[in-house]
Write an enzyme that holds these catalytic residues in place. Sequence first.
Site, PDB file in Angstrom:
ATOM      1  N   GLU A  97      -2.866  -9.526   3.438  1.00 36.59           N
ATOM      2  CA  GLU A  97      -3.194 -10.053   4.763  1.00 36.59           C
ATOM      3  C   GLU A  97      -4.682  -9.978   5.089  1.00 36.59           C
ATOM      4  OE1 GLU A  97      -3.981  -6.002   5.508  1.00 36.59           O
ATOM      5  OE2 GLU A  97      -2.367  -6.906   4.352  1.00 36.59           O
ATOM      6  N   CYS A 128       0.831  -1.215   0.000  1.00 39.08           N
ATOM      7  CA  CYS A 128       0.000   0.000   0.000  1.00 39.08           C
ATOM      8  C   CYS A 128       0.864   1.263   0.000  1.00 39.08           C
ATOM      9  CB  CYS A 128      -0.968  -0.035   1.191  1.00 39.08           C
ATOM     10  SG  CYS A 128      -2.361   1.104   0.993  1.00 39.08           S
ATOM     11  N   HIS A 133      -3.893  -5.346  -0.108  1.00 42.71           N
ATOM     12  CA  HIS A 133      -3.602  -5.908   1.210  1.00 42.71           C
ATOM     13  C   HIS A 133      -3.752  -7.425   1.193  1.00 42.71           C
ATOM     14  CE1 HIS A 133      -3.263  -2.342   3.894  1.00 42.71           C
ATOM     15  NE2 HIS A 133      -3.880  -1.772   2.883  1.00 42.71           N
TER      16      HIS A 133
END
Length: 376
Positions: A355, A268, A353
């Site tokens: 995760e 990001c 992202h």
Amino acid sequence: MKYKGKKFGTKMNITEVKFLKGKLVLADGSVFHGQLFGGSNANAEGEVVFNTGMTGYQEILTDPSYCRQIVTLTYPLIGNYGTAKMFNQSRRSFVGGLVIGELCETPSSSSMEKTLTEYLSNERIACIYDIDTRALTKRIRSVGTMKGVIVSEYTSQQTIDEMMSLPLRKNVVEQVTVPAEYTIDAKSKNAPFVVAMDFGVKEHILESLHNLDCKITVVPASTPAEKILSMNPDGIFLSNGPGDPKDLPNVVEEVKKLLRHKPIFGICLGHQLLALAMGANTYKLKFGHRGSNQPVKNLKTGRVYITSQNHGYAVDEKSLRNLPVEVTYISMNDGTVEGLRHKELPIYSVQYHPEASPGPTDNMYLFDEFLAMMKK
């Protein structure tokens, strides 16, 4: 029913304030009327954005990348499974305000510890509900993200003008970064050692690295490259975070000093800072990518992944032409750059992202690649 005037931040029942009228006023003059939760003191100002996820409102509220932004949730019913501490992504909420359609009064979940209304009250988050979020989202998509204010229906125009005249804060990373470094020990003695530069890192990112048995030292965003290299890590991680990457020229200079020393992985904002450090350019998107349903294409394999994203800036692909960097992923919605890899050095990054697990494990291989780089 007339609101009796409890101080914002004290515990209250939603029925005590559900008839307090409020409004969201945008910089272009648009006004959206609704109900104001939190009492007459629940004012807020910030950039108004929207997130298209169907779940994950607590993760959104505690994601530091939303620092000082007023977040609109497009899914109509919010709060139906309450909140629980285990879902927090940071030490507290940094959002400027919350805009939703229907606020659930009777949540139910086996993991629930508090209702959303209790959480909003404890965190002092201004919230306006009973808003036509579809119309608001269409407005943002048409005009672009802009400043807005959440106020009581009875707030004077002078007060609104004064709030609107306040400039959006620059360099919000300094509000969310860790104040001092700390270490998360690994289970084994010979575990890979990662230094994570914290620009607003999410807890699930650190958990993903720790689950691979990495030892992690998290350092403030202002940490000099010399200090990081003196720790002799096996790899360096550049985290997510809020705001414009160009507001962090000092950080970019420090990242430049790290490029030829260790494997680097960025996510990001970390992806954008890495791009700037390698000589590329970034720009602001019209309304950004925010949601857990963003399709991204792997240019090497042709496979499309559904990803979770939260960013308002992107890397300019044209600025990469004369650099030893290749684009690895692109957005299927607008073709913007979603991933980069250096052609010679063990450096790569993604805009989304991995995760956040919308797949739920589709993108976790990116952490495995980082682990392989460090071991190699």
